[in-house]
Design an enzyme around this catalytic site. Structure first.
Site, PDB file in Angstrom:
ATOM      1  N   SER A  51       0.843  -1.195   0.000  1.00 46.67           N
ATOM      2  CA  SER A  51       0.000   0.000   0.000  1.00 46.67           C
ATOM      3  C   SER A  51       0.874   1.239   0.000  1.00 46.67           C
ATOM      4  CB  SER A  51      -0.903   0.021   1.239  1.00 46.67           C
ATOM      5  OG  SER A  51      -1.538   1.278   1.381  1.00 46.67           O
ATOM      6  N   TYR A  74      -3.616  -1.353   9.579  1.00 42.67           N
ATOM      7  CA  TYR A  74      -3.450  -1.645   8.151  1.00 42.67           C
ATOM      8  C   TYR A  74      -2.063  -1.208   7.663  1.00 42.67           C
ATOM      9  CZ  TYR A  74      -4.362  -1.262   3.097  1.00 42.67           C
ATOM     10  OH  TYR A  74      -4.300  -1.361   1.727  1.00 42.67           O
TER      11      TYR A  74
END
Length: 236
Positions: free
Chosen positions: A126, A139
């Site tokens: 990410s 996350y």
């Protein structure tokens, strides 16, 4: 060299589905693992946090398509929670899917790659690992660990002909992005972010798929341990 077999985790939707479709278009045999798989012959149900489910699915895939020498880890889950309100259970679940799932999937296919003295592993991380992201500490932590795992395994597995790279998507038009917008976690509308993106558009899952397809190719054999950002220039 025969037709190579690829497995894409999270291949039932979003980025994973786009990757699977692109690899098929490039001539690979592609199977997918997902909690909600597609309806194709090579789409299998598996929870990436459960090693026994992964192993069972891979046994079926090997029986159908032969040894697996390409793996794209696209299975993942988002999460939005102020850190002070984040339960340890939520923390563990996010890391189990986004990090432990990568661990299990790589270990499960590694014997095939070692036997072939050839392998391509691509981990979807990410762009939040570059910039951080409020309300997503679990996350971002998990995806940052995926980048670290990528670099370590590249060094460890390179002598065996196996490359390991990561693609951190940034600002890609997926259900996750739309959900973040609707919950006001983006700090503005998608259109606002387009105006701050150098290429002046939102990314598409196909943009990520193109990068994965290259890293999974024969031509990418001298590229390993790299974090290839696909984000329209938002993170350089």
């Amino acid at each position: 060299m025969g037709v190579r077999t690829a497995v894409v985790t999270g291949g039932g939707s979003g980025i994973g589905r786009a990757v699977a479709e692109r690899l098929r278009a490039n001539g690979l045999q592609v199977a997918t693992l997902d909690l909600k798989p597609g309806e194709g012959e090579y789409d299998h149900t598996a929870d990436v946090t459960d090693r026994s489910q992964i192993d069972a699915a891979l046994d079926a895939i090997r029986a159908q398509l032969g040894p697996v020498t390409v793996l794209v880890n696209a299975a993942g889950v988002e999460g939005y929670r102020r850190f002070a309100n984040l339960s340890f259970e939520e923390w563990e679940r996010n890391i189990a899917i986004n990090l432990h799932g990568v661990f299990h999937s790589i270990q499960a296919v590694l014997p095939d790659m070692r036997a072939a003295h050839w392998g391509r592993i691509v981990n979807i991380s990410s762009s939040s690992t570059h910039s951080g992201q409020p309300y997503m500490s679990h996350y971002v932590s998990a995806k940052s660990a995926v980048n670290g795992l990528t670099k370590s395994l590249a060094l460890e597995l390179g002598p065996e002909g196996i490359t390991v790279n990561a693609v951190p998507p940034g600002f890609i038009d997926t259900p996750m992005l739309r959900k973040a917008e609707s919950n006001q976690f983006l700090g503005g509308k998608i259109e606002d972010h387009i105006n701050r993106t150098p290429v002046r558009r939102v990314g598409k899952p196909e943009d990520i798929a193109a990068a994965c397809a290259f890293l999974a190719s024969e031509e990418a054999g001298y590229i390993t341990g790299q974090i290839l950002g696909v984000n329209g220039g938002r993170n350089t």
